[in-house]
Design a protein around this motif. Sequence first.
Motif, PDB file in Angstrom:
ATOM      1  N   GLN A 169       0.670  -1.026  -0.170  1.00 11.41           N
ATOM      2  CA  GLN A 169      -0.347   0.263   0.027  1.00 11.41           C
ATOM      3  C   GLN A 169       0.867   1.439  -0.137  1.00 11.41           C
ATOM      4  O   GLN A 169       0.292   2.198  -0.040  1.00 11.41           O
ATOM      5  CB  GLN A 169      -1.289   0.142   1.440  1.00 11.41           C
ATOM      6  CG  GLN A 169      -0.166   0.178   2.497  1.00 11.41           C
ATOM      7  CD  GLN A 169       0.032   1.418   2.968  1.00 11.41           C
ATOM      8  OE1 GLN A 169      -0.757   2.615   2.369  1.00 11.41           O
ATOM      9  NE2 GLN A 169       0.637   1.579   3.746  1.00 11.41           N
TER      10      GLN A 169
ATOM     11  N   LEU B 244     -14.553  -1.618   1.517  1.00  8.00           N
ATOM     12  CA  LEU B 244     -14.000  -0.853   0.726  1.00  8.00           C
ATOM     13  C   LEU B 244     -14.539  -0.381  -1.024  1.00  8.00           C
ATOM     14  O   LEU B 244     -13.701   0.789  -1.288  1.00  8.00           O
ATOM     15  CB  LEU B 244     -12.812  -2.047   0.160  1.00  8.00           C
ATOM     16  CG  LEU B 244     -11.737  -2.268   1.251  1.00  8.00           C
ATOM     17  CD1 LEU B 244     -10.713  -3.515   0.481  1.00  8.00           C
ATOM     18  CD2 LEU B 244     -11.311  -1.532   2.281  1.00  8.00           C
TER      19      LEU B 244
ATOM     20  N   LYS C  15      -9.079   2.723   3.797  1.00  7.37           N
ATOM     21  CA  LYS C  15      -8.608   1.840   4.114  1.00  7.37           C
ATOM     22  C   LYS C  15      -7.894   0.391   4.442  1.00  7.37           C
ATOM     23  O   LYS C  15      -6.648  -0.075   4.927  1.00  7.37           O
ATOM     24  CB  LYS C  15      -9.993   0.856   4.756  1.00  7.37           C
ATOM     25  CG  LYS C  15     -11.584   1.903   5.766  1.00  7.37           C
ATOM     26  CD  LYS C  15     -12.708   0.507   5.912  1.00  7.37           C
ATOM     27  CE  LYS C  15     -13.719   0.487   6.224  1.00  7.37           C
ATOM     28  NZ  LYS C  15     -14.563  -0.013   6.927  1.00  7.37           N
ATOM     29  N   VAL C  16      -8.162  -0.180   3.147  1.00  6.73           N
ATOM     30  CA  VAL C  16      -6.190  -0.631   2.539  1.00  6.73           C
ATOM     31  C   VAL C  16      -5.008  -0.009   2.995  1.00  6.73           C
ATOM     32  O   VAL C  16      -3.800  -0.295   3.464  1.00  6.73           O
ATOM     33  CB  VAL C  16      -6.410  -0.687   0.917  1.00  6.73           C
ATOM     34  CG1 VAL C  16      -5.694  -1.735   0.841  1.00  6.73           C
ATOM     35  CG2 VAL C  16      -7.833  -1.593   0.651  1.00  6.73           C
TER      36      VAL C  16
ATOM     37  N   PRO D   2      -4.585  -1.891   6.400  1.00  8.94           N
ATOM     38  CA  PRO D   2      -3.938  -2.527   5.460  1.00  8.94           C
ATOM     39  C   PRO D   2      -3.980  -4.595   6.541  1.00  8.94           C
ATOM     40  O   PRO D   2      -4.784  -5.741   5.296  1.00  8.94           O
ATOM     41  CB  PRO D   2      -2.881  -2.998   4.833  1.00  8.94           C
ATOM     42  CG  PRO D   2      -1.804  -2.086   5.719  1.00  8.94           C
ATOM     43  CD  PRO D   2      -2.995  -1.538   6.422  1.00  8.94           C
TER      44      PRO D   2
ATOM     45  N   GLY E   4      -9.003  -2.689   5.682  1.00  9.12           N
ATOM     46  CA  GLY E   4      -8.482  -2.896   4.361  1.00  9.12           C
ATOM     47  C   GLY E   4      -8.199  -4.672   4.390  1.00  9.12           C
ATOM     48  O   GLY E   4      -7.851  -4.921   2.689  1.00  9.12           O
TER      49      GLY E   4
END
Length: 126
Positions: free
Chosen positions: A32, A83, A89-90, A94, A98
Amino acid sequence: MNIPSDLKYTKDHEWVKIEGDIATVGITDFAQGELGDIVYVEVETVDETLDKEEVFGTVEAVKTVSDLFLPLSGEIIEFNESLEDEPEKVNTDPYGEGWMVKIKFSDSSELEGLLSDADYKEIIGA
């Protein structure tokens, strides 16, 4: 960089949490960070059975789109629908909120091909 020791990893920067015959999958903190601000997560393979390393979706960041590769063969049984409205949220969590998909995996011998946290750290130079 956060690389939890209780998870398994792939060379394609996915993490895997095993609970019985269900695997929860997401992308790593490293991934990410490399992608930057994630603006969209697309997974249209729910209820499909795919082979290990097949593309199960994509992640779109501000400057790039990246394929997501299935770490284990099996049926994708759930997509993290939160999502759709909050792909960030990722970036922010993560390994928690996420997460991306849950798989009912079909071949437990494939677990041996996943990387430990130490092996993954070596790949990314952490």
